[in-house]
Design a protein around this motif. Structure first.
Motif, short mmCIF file in Angstrom:
data_model
loop_
_atom_site.label_atom_id
_atom_site.label_comp_id
_atom_site.label_asym_id
_atom_site.label_seq_id
_atom_site.Cartn_x
_atom_site.Cartn_y
_atom_site.Cartn_z
N ALA A 20 1.83 50.16 -6.32
CA ALA A 20 1.43 51.02 -5.21
C ALA A 20 0.03 50.62 -4.74
O ALA A 20 -0.85 50.34 -5.56
CB ALA A 20 1.45 52.48 -5.63
N TYR A 21 -0.16 50.61 -3.41
CA TYR A 21 -1.44 50.22 -2.84
C TYR A 21 -1.88 51.22 -1.77
O TYR A 21 -1.04 51.85 -1.12
CB TYR A 21 -1.36 48.82 -2.21
CG TYR A 21 -1.06 47.74 -3.20
CD1 TYR A 21 -2.05 47.24 -4.04
CD2 TYR A 21 0.22 47.21 -3.31
CE1 TYR A 21 -1.78 46.24 -4.96
CE2 TYR A 21 0.50 46.21 -4.22
CZ TYR A 21 -0.50 45.73 -5.05
OH TYR A 21 -0.22 44.75 -5.96
N GLU A 22 -3.18 51.31 -1.61
CA GLU A 22 -3.77 52.10 -0.53
C GLU A 22 -4.60 51.16 0.34
O GLU A 22 -5.46 50.44 -0.16
CB GLU A 22 -4.65 53.21 -1.09
CG GLU A 22 -5.27 54.10 -0.01
CD GLU A 22 -6.16 55.17 -0.60
OE1 GLU A 22 -5.70 56.32 -0.74
OE2 GLU A 22 -7.33 54.85 -0.92
N LYS A 34 -6.13 56.03 5.90
CA LYS A 34 -5.50 55.38 4.75
C LYS A 34 -4.02 55.16 5.02
O LYS A 34 -3.37 55.92 5.72
CB LYS A 34 -5.65 56.24 3.48
CG LYS A 34 -7.07 56.64 3.14
CD LYS A 34 -7.88 55.48 2.61
CE LYS A 34 -9.26 55.96 2.15
NZ LYS A 34 -10.10 54.82 1.69
N TRP A 35 -3.48 54.07 4.43
CA TRP A 35 -2.05 53.77 4.52
C TRP A 35 -1.57 53.43 3.11
O TRP A 35 -2.20 52.66 2.41
CB TRP A 35 -1.80 52.59 5.45
CG TRP A 35 -0.35 52.42 5.79
CD1 TRP A 35 0.62 51.78 5.04
CD2 TRP A 35 0.31 52.91 6.94
NE1 TRP A 35 1.84 51.85 5.66
CE2 TRP A 35 1.67 52.54 6.85
CE3 TRP A 35 -0.12 53.62 8.07
CZ2 TRP A 35 2.61 52.85 7.81
CZ3 TRP A 35 0.82 53.93 9.04
CH2 TRP A 35 2.17 53.55 8.91
N GLU A 36 -0.45 54.02 2.71
CA GLU A 36 0.11 53.74 1.39
C GLU A 36 1.36 52.88 1.51
O GLU A 36 2.15 53.05 2.44
CB GLU A 36 0.47 55.06 0.69
CG GLU A 36 -0.73 55.95 0.41
CD GLU A 36 -0.35 57.27 -0.20
OE1 GLU A 36 -1.26 57.96 -0.72
OE2 GLU A 36 0.84 57.64 -0.16
N LEU A 37 1.51 51.96 0.57
CA LEU A 37 2.73 51.17 0.53
C LEU A 37 3.00 50.70 -0.89
O LEU A 37 2.14 50.76 -1.76
CB LEU A 37 2.67 49.96 1.47
CG LEU A 37 1.82 48.77 1.00
CD1 LEU A 37 2.55 47.48 1.27
CD2 LEU A 37 0.49 48.78 1.72
N VAL A 38 4.23 50.22 -1.11
CA VAL A 38 4.60 49.66 -2.40
C VAL A 38 4.98 48.20 -2.22
O VAL A 38 5.33 47.77 -1.11
CB VAL A 38 5.76 50.43 -3.06
CG1 VAL A 38 5.33 51.84 -3.43
CG2 VAL A 38 6.97 50.45 -2.15
N SER A 39 4.91 47.44 -3.31
CA SER A 39 5.20 46.01 -3.24
C SER A 39 5.66 45.52 -4.61
O SER A 39 5.29 46.09 -5.64
CB SER A 39 3.94 45.24 -2.81
OG SER A 39 4.17 43.85 -2.84
N ARG A 45 -1.58 38.70 -3.08
CA ARG A 45 -0.64 38.40 -1.99
C ARG A 45 -0.85 39.36 -0.83
O ARG A 45 -0.88 38.93 0.33
CB ARG A 45 0.80 38.49 -2.48
CG ARG A 45 1.76 38.53 -1.31
CD ARG A 45 3.20 38.45 -1.67
NE ARG A 45 4.04 39.00 -0.61
CZ ARG A 45 5.36 38.95 -0.60
NH1 ARG A 45 6.00 38.39 -1.59
NH2 ARG A 45 6.03 39.49 0.40
N LEU A 46 -0.98 40.65 -1.11
CA LEU A 46 -1.15 41.63 -0.04
C LEU A 46 -2.42 41.35 0.76
O LEU A 46 -2.42 41.39 2.00
CB LEU A 46 -1.17 43.04 -0.61
CG LEU A 46 -1.27 44.19 0.40
CD1 LEU A 46 -0.11 44.15 1.39
CD2 LEU A 46 -1.32 45.53 -0.32
N VAL A 129 8.61 47.54 7.25
CA VAL A 129 7.16 47.33 7.25
C VAL A 129 6.37 48.63 7.11
O VAL A 129 5.19 48.61 6.79
CB VAL A 129 6.74 46.55 8.53
CG1 VAL A 129 6.83 47.43 9.76
CG2 VAL A 129 5.38 45.93 8.37
N GLY A 130 7.02 49.78 7.28
CA GLY A 130 6.31 51.04 7.14
C GLY A 130 5.96 51.40 5.71
O GLY A 130 4.96 52.08 5.47
N ILE A 131 6.75 50.93 4.73
CA ILE A 131 6.50 51.35 3.35
C ILE A 131 6.42 50.19 2.36
O ILE A 131 6.02 50.40 1.22
CB ILE A 131 7.59 52.33 2.87
CG1 ILE A 131 8.97 51.68 2.94
CG2 ILE A 131 7.53 53.65 3.62
CD1 ILE A 131 10.07 52.51 2.28
N VAL A 132 6.80 48.98 2.77
CA VAL A 132 6.81 47.88 1.82
C VAL A 132 6.51 46.57 2.56
O VAL A 132 6.80 46.44 3.75
CB VAL A 132 8.19 47.80 1.11
CG1 VAL A 132 9.30 47.46 2.09
CG2 VAL A 132 8.19 46.80 -0.04
#
Length: 201
Positions: A20-22, A34-39, A45-46, A129-132
């Motif tokens: 999980a990233y912010e 802030k935007w949250e996503l998972v990878s 890489r992000l 692209v909204g969450i990952v």
């Protein structure tokens, strides 16, 4: 009836397979946001994707047709996240050091038992692209052989299906199907009424 079965759904704070990233950013008016996503991938890489505009591929989805161009090979797979069966095109992740073409052929064989004659590979594109930040290529080609489920993993349960235009219409109207797979079906069989109208002279 599926042998796979969802037994529980609960909230967790630590993920085992995803990270999980912010992301901090500025809005148009200069406010902090802030935007949250998972990878599946690490921070390097992000950061490379965001700041250096680097592009990566996580896997391949396979769109394979018969020689007459009248049927496409799909799977009807039990997906834990949906709690039921979803129609989709065979797909899978790239093994470390593996070429995209090899991934496409391997995953297609493992999920369907069929061979793939690869004709074209699309560029890697975002899945959601909204969450990952996951990106996949689409492999286009022809299938051959006898379908088999014997190479599917224990955690996989997928029926191999060959879809013609009439079946595609029924699936799109009545079944759960991933949006990428739905759009490819619509395009291949010319089933989107809006697009058909737009293309008229």
């Amino acid at each position: 009836m599926s042998k796979l079965k969802v037994t529980d759904v609960r909230s967790i704070e630590k993920l085992n397979y995803l990270k999980a990233y912010e992301i901090s950013y500025k809005t148009k008016s200069g406010k902090d946001a802030k935007w949250e996503l998972v990878s599946r991938a690490g921070l390097d890489r992000l950061q490379s994707e965001i700041f250096q505009k680097s592009r990566f591929s996580d896997g391949v989805m396979v769109f394979a047709v018969d020689e007459t161009h009248t049927k496409v090979a799909m799977i009807k797979e039990f997906r834990v996240s949906a709690g039921g069966y979803v129609y989709m095109f065979p797909a899978g992740l790239i093994n470390q050091g593996e070429e995209l073409a090899a991934t496409a052929k391997r995953e297609f064989f493992e999920e369907t038992g069929l061979s793939l004659e690869l004709v074209h590979l699309s560029p890697a594109r975002y899945v959601s692209v909204g969450i990952v930040n996951e990106c996949v290529n689409v492999a286009f080609g022809y299938y051959s052989g006898i379908p088999s489920k014997q190479h599917q993993e224990d955690k996989e349960e997928a029926e191999i299906v060959f879809i013609d235009k009439a079946m595609a219409q029924k699936i799109l109207a009545e079944e759960d199907v991933t949006i990428r797979s739905a759009q490819l079906l619509e395009q291949f069989f010319d089933l989107n009424p809006f697009m058909a109208k737009v293309k008229q002279p």
